[in-house]
Design an enzyme around this catalytic site. Structure first.
Site, short mmCIF file in Angstrom:
data_model
loop_
_atom_site.label_atom_id
_atom_site.label_comp_id
_atom_site.label_asym_id
_atom_site.label_seq_id
_atom_site.Cartn_x
_atom_site.Cartn_y
_atom_site.Cartn_z
N LYS A 143 0.81 -1.22 0.00
CA LYS A 143 0.00 0.00 0.00
C LYS A 143 0.85 1.28 0.00
O LYS A 143 0.45 2.28 -0.58
CB LYS A 143 -0.96 0.00 1.19
CG LYS A 143 -2.10 -1.00 1.04
CD LYS A 143 -3.09 -0.87 2.19
CE LYS A 143 -4.17 -1.93 2.09
NZ LYS A 143 -5.17 -1.82 3.16
N ASP A 177 -10.33 2.56 2.14
CA ASP A 177 -10.46 1.85 3.42
C ASP A 177 -11.20 2.68 4.47
O ASP A 177 -12.08 2.17 5.17
CB ASP A 177 -9.07 1.48 3.98
CG ASP A 177 -8.49 0.22 3.36
OD1 ASP A 177 -9.28 -0.60 2.84
OD2 ASP A 177 -7.26 0.07 3.39
P1 NAP Z 1 -0.25 -3.00 9.83
O1 NAP Z 1 -0.08 -1.82 8.96
O2 NAP Z 1 0.78 -4.07 9.87
O3 NAP Z 1 -0.45 -2.44 11.33
C1 NAP Z 1 -0.69 -3.31 12.40
C2 NAP Z 1 -0.73 -2.52 13.72
O4 NAP Z 1 -1.02 -3.48 14.75
C3 NAP Z 1 0.59 -1.85 14.08
O5 NAP Z 1 0.36 -0.65 14.77
C4 NAP Z 1 1.24 -2.89 15.01
O6 NAP Z 1 2.07 -2.35 16.01
C5 NAP Z 1 0.02 -3.45 15.72
N1 NAP Z 1 0.29 -4.79 16.21
C6 NAP Z 1 0.68 -5.87 15.50
N2 NAP Z 1 0.81 -6.94 16.30
C7 NAP Z 1 0.51 -6.51 17.55
C8 NAP Z 1 0.48 -7.16 18.82
N3 NAP Z 1 0.78 -8.45 18.96
N4 NAP Z 1 0.14 -6.42 19.89
C9 NAP Z 1 -0.16 -5.11 19.77
N5 NAP Z 1 -0.16 -4.45 18.59
C10 NAP Z 1 0.19 -5.15 17.50
O7 NAP Z 1 -1.62 -3.77 9.52
P2 NAP Z 1 -3.00 -3.14 8.98
O8 NAP Z 1 -3.00 -3.15 7.51
O9 NAP Z 1 -3.25 -1.86 9.70
O10 NAP Z 1 -4.04 -4.26 9.44
C11 NAP Z 1 -4.40 -4.40 10.80
C12 NAP Z 1 -5.65 -5.30 10.89
O11 NAP Z 1 -6.74 -4.64 10.28
C13 NAP Z 1 -5.47 -6.63 10.16
O12 NAP Z 1 -6.09 -7.64 10.90
C14 NAP Z 1 -6.19 -6.42 8.85
O13 NAP Z 1 -6.71 -7.61 8.31
C15 NAP Z 1 -7.31 -5.49 9.30
N6 NAP Z 1 -7.82 -4.67 8.19
C16 NAP Z 1 -9.08 -4.92 7.77
C17 NAP Z 1 -9.62 -4.18 6.74
C18 NAP Z 1 -11.04 -4.45 6.32
O14 NAP Z 1 -11.40 -4.11 5.18
N7 NAP Z 1 -11.87 -5.03 7.19
C19 NAP Z 1 -8.85 -3.19 6.10
C20 NAP Z 1 -7.54 -2.95 6.56
C21 NAP Z 1 -7.05 -3.71 7.62
P3 NAP Z 1 3.53 -1.75 15.71
O15 NAP Z 1 3.24 -0.35 15.23
O16 NAP Z 1 4.22 -1.81 17.01
O17 NAP Z 1 4.13 -2.65 14.67
#
Ligand code: NAP
Length: 287
Positions: free
Chosen positions: A72, A108
């Site tokens: 992205k 999103d």
């Molecule tokens: P991302 O960019 O990798 O960000 C993940 C975030 O979660 C980061 O801030 C990370 O912390 C934190 N994190 C990861 N593991 C963690 C843990 N064990 N404990 C605490 N915090 C943790 O991922 P993303 O794209 O934002 O996606 C996040 C979630 O949203 C995913 O499950 C994804 O499937 C979902 N999502 C869904 C949609 C939808 O259409 N429904 C759209 C987008 C995303 P750090 O900053 O410390 O790394």
């Protein structure tokens, strides 16, 4: 689905993409409107995104694409033009091709907001929101909430640095919103008691073995608890929130409406949302 010599080709660029339900959802929508369009998965390894997009650029019947993890941010650099919301969010999840020009959008945040309004009838204006996580999904949601004029957003980050960086970025764009960055360990009952909406934007809860982000026993029944995760449909956070009597929203609606908006950007036609919703549900059931 029949592919002709005139079929317009769309797809999703990500890695991995084998699990993606977007092909099922978008192809159902094209078929419902009788469009000679097709949507396919493109598994593009990390680092290969610019080459992959360059190849698509030269294809006359390329209609557009979705972009997912891990591309992205790379997409932001690779497109020719960027919409205001994609620029503010700092990521592109939808690419539209107009007369050879590739335009990057981000649907999103709008997807989340539409799901909030349509699925649980919530207007976030004036509300106090807690956002768990500071990654791509959190950024899109925070931007959309700010546009919808929430009163307050507190970002709880595992890494406080990432939470601070999201908050300082938002502060530059929105002066009338209270913005705060805290660590996840700072989430206690007192802070939770001041929130109207709590949103999980971390992947925690996708695996049954994930330890909880905080003590879910602290959830109050007057909270609206949202999880961006759509698989499983009920994460441990949502299951606990249901037991406490909270209102709930999972990530299925966000997935649906971000896809519906992308469909409209590509085709210029109104998305057949009920058909897309049904295709997603059938995908969930493995049908
Ligand atoms: P991302 O960019 O990798 O960000 C993940 C975030 O979660 C980061 O801030 C990370 O912390 C934190 N994190 C990861 N593991 C963690 C843990 N064990 N404990 C605490 N915090 C943790 O991922 P993303 O794209 O934002 O996606 C996040 C979630 O949203 C995913 O499950 C994804 O499937 C979902 N999502 C869904 C949609 C939808 O259409 N429904 C759209 C987008 C995303 P750090 O900053 O410390 O790394």
């Amino acid at each position: 689905m029949s592919i002709t010599g005139k079929t317009t080709v769309c797809g999703i660029l990500g890695y991995p993409v084998a699990h993606s339900v977007s092909p099922r959802m978008q192809n159902a929508a094209f078929a419902a409107l009788g469009l000679d369009w097709v949507y396919i998965p493109w598994a593009v390894r990390p680092g290969a995104f610019p080459r992959a997009l360059e190849a698509l650029r030269g294809i006359e019947n390329f209609g557009g694409a979705n972009v997912t993890i891990p591309h992205k941010e790379a997409a932001l650099e690779a497109v020719d033009e960027i919409s205001p919301e994609a620029r503010s969010i700092g990521a592109v999840n939808t690419i539209v091709r107009r007369e050879g020009i590739l335009v990057g959008h981000n649907t999103d945040g709008e997807g989340f907001l539409t799901s909030l309004r349509e699925e649980v009838g919530e207007d976030p204006r004036g509300k106090r929101v807690g956002l768990l996580g500071a990654g791509g999904g959190a950024k899109a949601v925070a931007y959309a909430l700010a546009e919808a004029k929430v009163a307050e957003v507190t970002v709880f980050g595992r890494s406080q640095e990432r939470a601070r960086s999201l908050v300082s970025h938002l502060r530059k764009l929105y002066r009338n919103i209270e913005l705060l960055a805290l660590g996840l360990q700072d989430l206690h009952a007192g802070i939770l008691g001041q929130l109207d909406i709590l949103i999980n934007a971390t992947p925690v809860g996708m695996k049954p073995s994930d330890p909880p982000l905080f003590d879910y026993g602290m959830l109050r029944e007057d909270l609206l608890v949202c999880d961006l995760i759509y698989r499983p449909a009920e994460t441990p956070l949502l299951a606990s929130a249901r037991l406490r009597g909270c209102r709930l929203l999972n990530g299925c609606g966000m997935l649906l409406y971000q896809g519906a908006r992308a469909f409209e950007l590509w085709t210029g036609q109104k998305a057949p949302v009920p058909i897309m919703r049904q295709a997603l549900a059938e995908g969930e059931n493995g049908a």
